[in-house]
Design an enzyme around this catalytic site. Structure first.
Site, PDB file in Angstrom:
ATOM      1  N   ARG A 223       0.825  -1.199   0.000  1.00 28.44           N
ATOM      2  CA  ARG A 223       0.000   0.000   0.000  1.00 28.44           C
ATOM      3  C   ARG A 223       0.871   1.266   0.000  1.00 28.44           C
ATOM      4  NH1 ARG A 223      -4.934   0.280   3.876  1.00 28.44           N
ATOM      5  NH2 ARG A 223      -5.521   2.438   3.865  1.00 28.44           N
TER       6      ARG A 223
ATOM      7  N   GLU B 204     -15.842  18.692   4.491  1.00 24.46           N
ATOM      8  CA  GLU B 204     -17.091  19.411   4.205  1.00 24.46           C
ATOM      9  C   GLU B 204     -17.141  20.766   4.900  1.00 24.46           C
ATOM     10  OE1 GLU B 204     -17.942  15.008   3.857  1.00 24.46           O
ATOM     11  OE2 GLU B 204     -16.839  16.257   5.263  1.00 24.46           O
TER      12      GLU B 204
ATOM     13  N   GLU C 110     -13.790   2.227   4.159  1.00 18.64           N
ATOM     14  CA  GLU C 110     -13.655   3.404   5.012  1.00 18.64           C
ATOM     15  C   GLU C 110     -14.833   4.366   4.890  1.00 18.64           C
ATOM     16  OE1 GLU C 110      -9.823   5.269   4.902  1.00 18.64           O
ATOM     17  OE2 GLU C 110      -8.786   3.367   5.129  1.00 18.64           O
TER      18      GLU C 110
ATOM     19  N   GLU D 273      -7.254  16.358   7.689  1.00 13.33           N
ATOM     20  CA  GLU D 273      -7.550  15.175   8.499  1.00 13.33           C
ATOM     21  C   GLU D 273      -8.602  15.522   9.541  1.00 13.33           C
ATOM     22  OE1 GLU D 273      -8.052  11.753  10.119  1.00 13.33           O
ATOM     23  OE2 GLU D 273      -6.748  11.926   8.367  1.00 13.33           O
TER      24      GLU D 273
ATOM     25  N   GLY E 246      -7.883  13.219   3.915  1.00 16.48           N
ATOM     26  CA  GLY E 246      -7.819  12.100   4.855  1.00 16.48           C
ATOM     27  C   GLY E 246      -6.378  11.689   5.070  1.00 16.48           C
TER      28      GLY E 246
ATOM     29  N   GLU F 239      -5.950   8.505  -0.223  1.00 19.52           N
ATOM     30  CA  GLU F 239      -5.727   7.079   0.014  1.00 19.52           C
ATOM     31  C   GLU F 239      -6.805   6.672   0.992  1.00 19.52           C
ATOM     32  OE1 GLU F 239      -5.252   3.561   1.033  1.00 19.52           O
ATOM     33  OE2 GLU F 239      -4.613   4.808   2.691  1.00 19.52           O
TER      34      GLU F 239
END
Length: 197
Positions: free
Chosen positions: A43, A118, A143, A89, A67, A134
């Protein structure tokens, strides 16, 4: 109480879903969760190589790492030559990410923005050239952040900007596992003498 239950992994199935899908901002503060993702060479190595092998997409660009978690992709983008990286984040891990950015001397390039995509604002309503993400989990959607990724795209990506990655492929293969079937399905045929199927 919530953080203690997360750390001890003491959630039943419904509570687990509630924490990861409805209150996921607390679940990702777990260092073991972050360590597991960082240690996954397939990953993390894939992202590192993809960014470093495509430096021309990042050089002198404004990037949003949606994220960002530990901030590793933000740091890859900065090392690839990004002019500015906004590491967004929603969880408290953002506080540790700020420290990592500072420890690696990247605070002039990377700004950690703590909050939901948002709701956050970038300085001067800035738009980004690259939206880096990711957010894939098991089967690409575990997720539950695809909707927020689309919000980030619509709010912050410049016309002609790129999403990185811009596509994924999901391969599915049917299997049979009698042991798992018996444990989770057949089990209900006889629970202490009662059929609860």
């Amino acid at each position: 109480d919530t953080m203690a239950k997360i750390i001890q992994n003491e959630y039943n199935y419904g509570e687990h879903d509630d924490q990861f899908f409805n209150k996921g901002t607390t679940a990702y503060f777990r260092l073991d969760c972050q360590q597991g993702m960082l240690a996954d060479e397939n990953r993390t190595g894939f992202y590192r190589d993809a960014i470093y092998n495509n430096k021309h997409l990042f050089k002198d660009k404004v990037v949003m790492d949606f994220g960002c978690g530990s901030g590793i992709l933000s740091m890859f983008a900065a090392r690839a030559g990004a002019k500015k990286v906004y590491a967004v984040e929603a969880s408290n891990i953002a506080q540790l990410t700020r420290k990592s950015v500072r420890k690696n001397g990247l605070e002039d390039v990377i700004t950690v923005v703590e909050g939901l995509v948002e709701e956050v604002e970038l300085p001067g309503d800035e738009k980004v050239d690259v939206l880096l993400s990711e957010v894939m989990g098991a089967a690409l959607i575990h997720e539950g952040t695809l909707q927020s990724l689309l919000v980030a795209r619509d709010r912050f990506l410049k016309p002609g900007g790129i999403m990185f990655p811009d596509k994924n492929t999901l391969y599915i293969c049917g299997i049979e596992n009698k042991k798992l079937h018996d444990k989770h399905v057949k089990y209900w045929d006889d629970v202490r003498g009662f059929n609860m199927k």
